[in-house]
Structure formats: structure tokens, C-alpha cells
Write a protein that holds these residues in place. Structure first.
Motif, PDB file in Angstrom:
ATOM      1  N   GLU B 135       1.753  15.307  -8.204  1.00 41.83           N
ATOM      2  CA  GLU B 135       0.439  14.843  -7.745  1.00 41.83           C
ATOM      3  C   GLU B 135       0.232  13.477  -8.389  1.00 41.83           C
ATOM      4  N   VAL B 136       0.425  12.414  -7.628  1.00 49.57           N
ATOM      5  CA  VAL B 136       0.364  11.070  -8.204  1.00 49.57           C
ATOM      6  C   VAL B 136      -1.045  10.489  -8.037  1.00 49.57           C
ATOM      7  N   VAL B 137      -1.667  10.147  -9.171  1.00 53.76           N
ATOM      8  CA  VAL B 137      -3.010   9.574  -9.128  1.00 53.76           C
ATOM      9  C   VAL B 137      -2.963   8.162  -9.707  1.00 53.76           C
ATOM     10  N   PHE B 138      -3.532   7.226  -8.973  1.00 53.83           N
ATOM     11  CA  PHE B 138      -3.610   5.852  -9.479  1.00 53.83           C
ATOM     12  C   PHE B 138      -4.996   5.639 -10.091  1.00 53.83           C
ATOM     13  N   PHE B 139      -5.018   5.182 -11.335  1.00 51.06           N
ATOM     14  CA  PHE B 139      -6.278   4.929 -12.054  1.00 51.06           C
ATOM     15  C   PHE B 139      -6.755   3.533 -11.630  1.00 51.06           C
ATOM     16  N   ALA B 140      -7.632   3.496 -10.632  1.00 51.90           N
ATOM     17  CA  ALA B 140      -8.053   2.214 -10.048  1.00 51.90           C
ATOM     18  C   ALA B 140      -9.235   1.641 -10.823  1.00 51.90           C
ATOM     19  N   ILE B 141      -9.023   0.481 -11.431  1.00 49.71           N
ATOM     20  CA  ILE B 141     -10.137  -0.198 -12.108  1.00 49.71           C
ATOM     21  C   ILE B 141     -10.162  -1.661 -11.695  1.00 49.71           C
ATOM     22  N   GLY B 142     -11.268  -2.309 -12.005  1.00 50.59           N
ATOM     23  CA  GLY B 142     -11.331  -3.747 -11.790  1.00 50.59           C
ATOM     24  C   GLY B 142     -12.499  -4.166 -10.929  1.00 50.59           C
ATOM     25  N   PHE B 143     -12.694  -5.478 -10.912  1.00 53.91           N
ATOM     26  CA  PHE B 143     -13.764  -6.073 -10.116  1.00 53.91           C
ATOM     27  C   PHE B 143     -13.265  -6.312  -8.691  1.00 53.91           C
ATOM     28  N   GLU B 144     -13.932  -7.172  -7.977  1.00 54.62           N
ATOM     29  CA  GLU B 144     -13.643  -7.397  -6.551  1.00 54.62           C
ATOM     30  C   GLU B 144     -12.226  -7.919  -6.311  1.00 54.62           C
ATOM     31  N   THR B 145     -11.562  -8.381  -7.372  1.00 53.34           N
ATOM     32  CA  THR B 145     -10.193  -8.880  -7.228  1.00 53.34           C
ATOM     33  C   THR B 145      -9.174  -7.765  -7.088  1.00 53.34           C
ATOM     34  N   THR B 146      -9.427  -6.649  -7.762  1.00 57.98           N
ATOM     35  CA  THR B 146      -8.428  -5.576  -7.750  1.00 57.98           C
ATOM     36  C   THR B 146      -8.758  -4.488  -6.719  1.00 57.98           C
ATOM     37  N   THR B 147      -9.938  -4.572  -6.114  1.00 61.04           N
ATOM     38  CA  THR B 147     -10.303  -3.569  -5.104  1.00 61.04           C
ATOM     39  C   THR B 147      -9.480  -3.718  -3.818  1.00 61.04           C
ATOM     40  N   PRO B 148      -9.285  -4.942  -3.289  1.00 57.40           N
ATOM     41  CA  PRO B 148      -8.468  -5.029  -2.064  1.00 57.40           C
ATOM     42  C   PRO B 148      -7.053  -4.450  -2.228  1.00 57.40           C
ATOM     43  N   PRO B 149      -6.356  -4.693  -3.360  1.00 58.39           N
ATOM     44  CA  PRO B 149      -5.043  -4.040  -3.511  1.00 58.39           C
ATOM     45  C   PRO B 149      -5.119  -2.508  -3.507  1.00 58.39           C
ATOM     46  N   THR B 150      -6.214  -1.951  -4.051  1.00 54.11           N
ATOM     47  CA  THR B 150      -6.365  -0.494  -3.995  1.00 54.11           C
ATOM     48  C   THR B 150      -6.591  -0.058  -2.542  1.00 54.11           C
ATOM     49  N   ALA B 151      -7.381  -0.841  -1.813  1.00 53.51           N
ATOM     50  CA  ALA B 151      -7.616  -0.528  -0.393  1.00 53.51           C
ATOM     51  C   ALA B 151      -6.294  -0.557   0.377  1.00 53.51           C
ATOM     52  N   MET B 152      -5.458  -1.546   0.055  1.00 49.14           N
ATOM     53  CA  MET B 152      -4.156  -1.645   0.731  1.00 49.14           C
ATOM     54  C   MET B 152      -3.300  -0.412   0.429  1.00 49.14           C
ATOM     55  N   ALA B 153      -3.377   0.077  -0.804  1.00 43.05           N
ATOM     56  CA  ALA B 153      -2.594   1.262  -1.182  1.00 43.05           C
ATOM     57  C   ALA B 153      -3.047   2.487  -0.392  1.00 43.05           C
ATOM     58  N   ILE B 154      -4.364   2.622  -0.220  1.00 43.88           N
ATOM     59  CA  ILE B 154      -4.885   3.753   0.562  1.00 43.88           C
ATOM     60  C   ILE B 154      -4.368   3.666   2.005  1.00 43.88           C
ATOM     61  N   ARG B 155      -4.444   2.461   2.567  1.00 47.88           N
ATOM     62  CA  ARG B 155      -3.951   2.248   3.939  1.00 47.88           C
ATOM     63  C   ARG B 155      -2.469   2.631   4.051  1.00 47.88           C
ATOM     64  N   LEU B 156      -1.700   2.204   3.065  1.00 51.39           N
ATOM     65  CA  LEU B 156      -0.263   2.447   3.068  1.00 51.39           C
ATOM     66  C   LEU B 156       0.029   3.946   2.929  1.00 51.39           C
ATOM     67  N   ALA B 157      -0.720   4.597   2.027  1.00 54.67           N
ATOM     68  CA  ALA B 157      -0.523   6.034   1.817  1.00 54.67           C
ATOM     69  C   ALA B 157      -0.845   6.802   3.097  1.00 54.67           C
ATOM     70  N   GLN B 158      -1.882   6.323   3.787  1.00 56.32           N
ATOM     71  CA  GLN B 158      -2.279   6.959   5.053  1.00 56.32           C
ATOM     72  C   GLN B 158      -1.167   6.788   6.094  1.00 56.32           C
ATOM     73  N   LYS B 159      -0.647   5.571   6.158  1.00 51.72           N
ATOM     74  CA  LYS B 159       0.404   5.245   7.127  1.00 51.72           C
ATOM     75  C   LYS B 159       1.667   6.071   6.860  1.00 51.72           C
ATOM     76  N   LYS B 160       1.977   6.219   5.589  1.00 52.73           N
ATOM     77  CA  LYS B 160       3.182   6.964   5.202  1.00 52.73           C
ATOM     78  C   LYS B 160       2.935   8.464   5.154  1.00 52.73           C
ATOM     79  N   GLN B 161       1.705   8.867   5.460  1.00 49.45           N
ATOM     80  CA  GLN B 161       1.290  10.283   5.449  1.00 49.45           C
ATOM     81  C   GLN B 161       1.603  10.963   4.122  1.00 49.45           C
ATOM     82  N   LEU B 162       1.296  10.254   3.047  1.00 51.60           N
ATOM     83  CA  LEU B 162       1.509  10.826   1.713  1.00 51.60           C
ATOM     84  C   LEU B 162       0.388  11.827   1.417  1.00 51.60           C
ATOM     85  N   THR B 163       0.770  13.028   1.072  1.00 55.20           N
ATOM     86  CA  THR B 163      -0.252  14.042   0.769  1.00 55.20           C
ATOM     87  C   THR B 163      -0.369  14.277  -0.736  1.00 55.20           C
ATOM     88  N   ASN B 164       0.432  13.549  -1.508  1.00 51.40           N
ATOM     89  CA  ASN B 164       0.414  13.751  -2.967  1.00 51.40           C
ATOM     90  C   ASN B 164      -0.069  12.507  -3.699  1.00 51.40           C
TER      91      ASN B 164
END
Lengths: 36, 380
Positions: B135-164
């Protein structure tokens, strides 16, 4: 580009970068570098 | 490096310092907060305070993501990483941030938790792909600079159908923090910070643009100058602030025109708005609970939200009572005002979050500024 945690946030605008440097040089009383 | 070295020219910096010295009104006090840790670091590293007239005071702000994360969120992350099936991926700085009871993620890792340091959200995605049983969890922190990369990761995980894969979201917002500081400005109360203007964020503003600061300049009548992170950028911004104050102006000005526009990075803003929503409130180290100051995942992305997925209970924990990080983050105290500074609290053994990251006010003062103190003591 400006990189942050592995992603490009934005591109540096070379014209604006030169403008800032010219302004800084001007403020300091030095000759600004020609914007080539 | 192009567009970096040019902005570190010592000769131009000294010339700028002369211009600033001749522009300040001698009987006036100029108190400027540099919001960002990047500016705090630049000011300490390049000794900019030595170049400034005595009536300009730079006050360190709360714009260091690691510094403002409260102990309770670290405790929550440690609890999250406890089950043997969980792999918690974190940015390196976070490892040493103190939780309550002298805990940290580094100590939890030493105790056997699977906590791994990553450089990018993409590293966490790769781990989730390569190790489907974790169960891989990413500890997402940061201001508006680090939020878009987290958003990209969510998009990618969705695309790759990662359930973990999921994220423990701690993304915070700059404008509500500035508002919280300005709400606390009281020229007559020694426990509150007194401010005359802001050096505004560099990288954050590449994403959000200069528009969000217009409200502060107008409502609180404080000038804001968005500045790049190089020393000449900071000196230039200080001169622009001094000029505004002398002229009685309170505008948003952009010194960092080579990277910041009024509207910001519209694609990044849209992506973040699609995935995240505002939390009603969020705890900040130093500022307490600040309304609408942080983000969480929208319901449509609940599967990627570790707080929902693992039913994480909210934890609020007290800081070390001797640590002055809170007052330092509000700009009320300086690192040297803390009795832990440089005694038991050093970057190797941080007691407070401001000593952890190189952007933290205490770490910056420990690495660079304290040598200036020694010289000043010798001189006097």
C-alpha cells in the motif's frame, strides 16, 4: 525552465530576464549589457 | 548557470545597496517580511542584511512547507506507516521534522516502518507499480508549487489504474497564510508582528500569478513585491518596496518578470482545481488553525485519499514547549531568541521544524547568519 520537485513550473522569459538585468545595471549606475 | 549567475553579481549588489541607502528616509523604519523560505535562505546565504541600511529590517515569514507542518500531522503519518503492508514515500526534509514526544519519521523508519525518501511524486508511482502488494502512500506537502506535481501523480495513478497508491494530503495555500499574518499585525502589541511590506513568493507566484496578492495590497494597505530567489532579485525588490513606502503607495509589483505573470500557470491552476478542494480549516505550526488554508482531494478521487482510505484519525499535538518555531514563523521572534537554538537544537539534531529544512529560518541562521552575529559581537 524553473524546476521544482522534478516538474517544470514555468519557462524563463529570456527577454524579460535581459530587461531585469539591464534595469539592475542601470540602477547600479553601470552600463547595461546590450540585449542581444 | 544562465539566468542565475548574472543575478548573483556582487558588484551590482553593492551598487544596489548604495541606491537603497540613498533612497531610505533616515527617520523611517522599514519592516519587510520575506514570506518564502527561499528568500530567507538567499538573505542569509549572501549576507544581504549586511548590505542594507540599519532601518530596514527583514522578518522571516512562514513560507517553508516543512516548517509550518504541525507535529500532529507528523504523528498521523507515523501512525499511517505503522501497519506492515504500508510504504510511506516522503520528500527528504520531512524525515527529520519533529512530531510530538520527540518522534520523527526517521525514528519510525529506524523502528522498522517502511518509510522511503523520494525526489518526486513519480518515484512514488514507480514504487506502487513495481510493488503491487504494498500500500504505497505519498506524503504530499507544500505550497502551490508542489500541488500540481501531486495532481499529476493522481492523474497518472488513475491512468495506470493503480489500486495501491494514495496520498496523505497536506498541501497548503499562500494567500490565507499572508492573511493570517496580516490579521495579526498590531503595531502596539509586542507579541504581534509589525510589518510595512512583503517580499512576495517567487516559485509560488509562477503558479498562482500576481493577482491573488492584489487583495492584500488593497485591503491591508501593504505593498507587495514579487521577487526572484537570487540575491540581486531580493535587493531589487527591497528597493521597490522602499520606493512604494516613500511614495505612500501600496501596490503589487512584479520584480520577477522573467518567470511570473499576472495570471500564473493556468494549466496547473486548472488541474489542481479539478482534483483538490478547500478544507474548512487546517492547522499550521505557528499560525494555529487557519480557515480555508489547505487542500484535500475531492470525493471523486477518494480512492487516492489516504485519510479516507485508512480512516486516519485527526491528531493535534503540542510542540516542544521550549521551541520558539511558532513565534519565529509568525515573525515575532528571531532564531537567536530561542534558548534551544544552537544549544540542543542544530540541523543534525533539530528540536523544531525551522531547524530542519535549509529554507527554515533557524537552519539558515545556523548555517550562515550566526557567523555575522559573532563578527558583530567582536565589533561591539
Amino acid at each position: 525552465v524553473i524546476l521544482h520537485v522534478g516538474y517544470a513550473l514555468t519557462k524563463i522569459d529570456p527577454e524579460e530576464a535581459k530587461r531585469t538585468l539591464a534595469l539592475l545595471a542601470e540602477l547600479g549606475g553601470a552600463e547595461p549589457e546590450p540585449a542581444s | 548557470m544562465k539566468y542565475v549567475d548574472e543575478y548573483r553579481d556582487g558588484k551590482v549588489a553593492r551598487q544596489l545597496a548604495e541606491v537603497i541607502a540613498s533612497t531610505v528616509e533616515p527617520d523611517r523604519l522599514y519592516r519587510f517580511m520575506e514570506f518564502c523560505g527561499g528568500h530567507t535562505h538567499a538573505i542569509s546565504r549572501y549576507g544581504l542584511e549586511d548590505l542594507l541600511p540599519k532601518n530596514i529590517r527583514m522578518i522571516h515569514g512562514p513560507g517553508c512547507p516543512v516548517c509550518v507542518l504541525p507535529a500532529g500531522r507528523i504523528d498521523m503519518a507515523i501512525a499511517l506507516a505503522a501497519p506492515p503492508e504500508v510504504t510511506l514515500c516522503v520528500y527528504g526534509d520531512l524525515m527529520r521534522v519533529p512530531g510530538s514526544q520527540r518522534t520523527s519519521l526517521l525514528r519510525a523508519k529506524a523502528d522498522g516502518a517502511d518509510i522511503r525518501m523520494v525526489y518526486s511524486t513519480l518515484d512514488a508511482i514507480s514504487i506502487a507499480e513495481l510493488e503491487p502488494s504494498r500500500e504505497v502512500v505519498f506524503f504530499a506537502i507544500g505550497f502551490e508549487t508542489t500541488t500540481p506535481p501531486t495532481a499529476m501523480a493522481i492523474r497518472l495513478a488513475q491512468k495506470k489504474q493503480l489500486t495501491n497508491f494514495s496520498i496523505f494530503c497536506n498541501h497548503v495555500l499562500t494567500p490565507p497564510a499572508i492573511q493570517a499574518i496580516l490579521d495579526g499585525v498590531d503595531l502596539n502589541d509586542p507579541n504581534q508582528v509589525a510589518l510595512d511590506g512583503f517580499v512576495g513568493p517567487a516559485h509560488v507566484s509562477t503558479v498562482i500569478g500576481t493577482k491573488p496578492y492584489e487583495f492584500f495590497a488593497e485591503t491591508f494597505r501593504k505593498p507587495v513585491v514579487i521577487a526572484g530567489f537570487e540575491p540581486l532579485d531580493v535587493m531589487h525588490a527591497i528597493l521597490m518596496l522602499v520606493r512604494q513606502i516613500n511614495d505612500g503607495r501600496h501596490e503589487v509589483e512584479n520584480q520577477y518578470i522573467r518567470a511570473v505573470t499576472r495570471d500564473g500557470n493556468l494549466r496547473a491552476i486548472a488541474e489542481v482545481a479539478d482534483i483538490f478542494e478547500l478544507r474548512e480549516q487546517f492547522e499550521w505550526r505557528g499560525l494555529g488553525f487557519v480557515p480555508f488554508s489547505a487542500l484535500r482531494l475531492k470525493k471523486a478521487y477518494a480512492a487516492f485519499d489516504a485519510e479516507r482510505r485508512f480512516a486516519m484519525p485527526e491528531i493535534t499535538a503540542a510542540d516542544n514547549p521550549a521551541c520558539e518555531c511558532g513565534a519565529i514563523l509568525r515573525g515575532v521572534k528571531k532564531p537567536v531568541d530561542c534558548k534551544l537554538f544552537g544549544t540542543v537544537c542544530t540541523p543534525e539534531n533539530p528540536m523544531g521544524s525551522c531547524m530542519v529544512s535549509s529554507e527554515g529560518a533557524c537552519a539558515a541562521h545556523w548555517t550562515y547568519g550566526r557567523f555575522r552575529d559573532i563578527q558583530q559581537r567582536k565589533a561591539s
